[in-house]
Enzyme design. Structure first.
Site, short mmCIF file in Angstrom:
data_model
loop_
_atom_site.label_atom_id
_atom_site.label_comp_id
_atom_site.label_asym_id
_atom_site.label_seq_id
_atom_site.Cartn_x
_atom_site.Cartn_y
_atom_site.Cartn_z
N GLY A 1 0.82 -1.21 0.00
CA GLY A 1 0.00 0.00 0.00
C GLY A 1 0.85 1.26 0.00
N CYS A 2 1.92 1.25 0.77
CA CYS A 2 2.79 2.43 0.87
C CYS A 2 3.54 2.66 -0.43
CB CYS A 2 3.77 2.27 2.03
SG CYS A 2 2.93 2.14 3.62
N THR A 3 3.96 1.59 -1.07
CA THR A 3 4.64 1.70 -2.35
C THR A 3 3.67 2.28 -3.38
OG1 THR A 3 6.14 -0.12 -1.85
CG2 THR A 3 5.83 0.42 -4.18
N ASN B 1 3.08 6.06 -2.72
CA ASN B 1 4.24 6.87 -3.11
C ASN B 1 4.37 6.96 -4.64
OD1 ASN B 1 6.35 7.92 -0.95
ND2 ASN B 1 5.34 6.13 -0.09
#
Length: 155
Positions: A43-45, A48
């Site tokens: 999710g963070c990738t 970003n």
């Protein structure tokens, strides 16, 4: 909790290049701060990469993008290099900024409770006022929503 209309808390933290990024240096310019739990997680990738993909649209509005997590400078450097991210990722290893923005929440995984970052985004105006907040962010469609709000509020 940080509310819309309040002054954004000040900060001064290193980014992935070990350069200090401060709210003072951004004075007079709008910026977006997005807090995410961890480098190199799905999710963070995605979040970003989505911000990076739309960076030119934020640039057109004069908005500086800033990602923040508790990961180290070294972790941020590898993450930013791997995904060719063209904005600062601040290393809040001491959780100072996370606490100031009140994004640390109790989470639970496999029955174990721990404190983690609640995915949150803040749009800050030229005068340091928080113009819009997003809490408990779901990644799909989030960056588009942030851009639309920024265009409406600053465009």
């Amino acid at each position: 909790m940080i509310l819309e209309g309040s002054q954004a808390p000040s900060f001064n933290l290193p980014n992935q290049n070990d350069e200090k990024i401060s709210s003072e240096a951004l004075s007079g310019k709008p910026f977006i701060i997005f807090f995410y739990p961890r480098d190199n997680t799905s999710g963070c990738t995605k979040e970003n990469i989505d911000f990076n993909t739309m960076k030119s649209s934020f640039d057109d509005l004069g908005i500086t993008l800033i990602g923040v997590s508790r990961d180290s400078i070294k972790s941020h450097d590898k993450f930013a290099t791997k995904f060719e991210l063209n904005f600062s990722l601040l290393a809040d290893t001491e959780e100072v900024m996370c606490k100031d923005y009140n994004v640390l929440v109790e989470k639970s995984m496999y029955g174990k409770k721990y404190m983690g970052i609640e995915r949150s985004t803040f749009l800050v105006g030229k005068n340091g006022e928080v113009l819009k907040c997003w809490h408990k962010v779901k990644v799909p469609g989030h960056v588009e929503d942030v851009l639309k709000s920024a265009q409406n509020l600053l465009g």
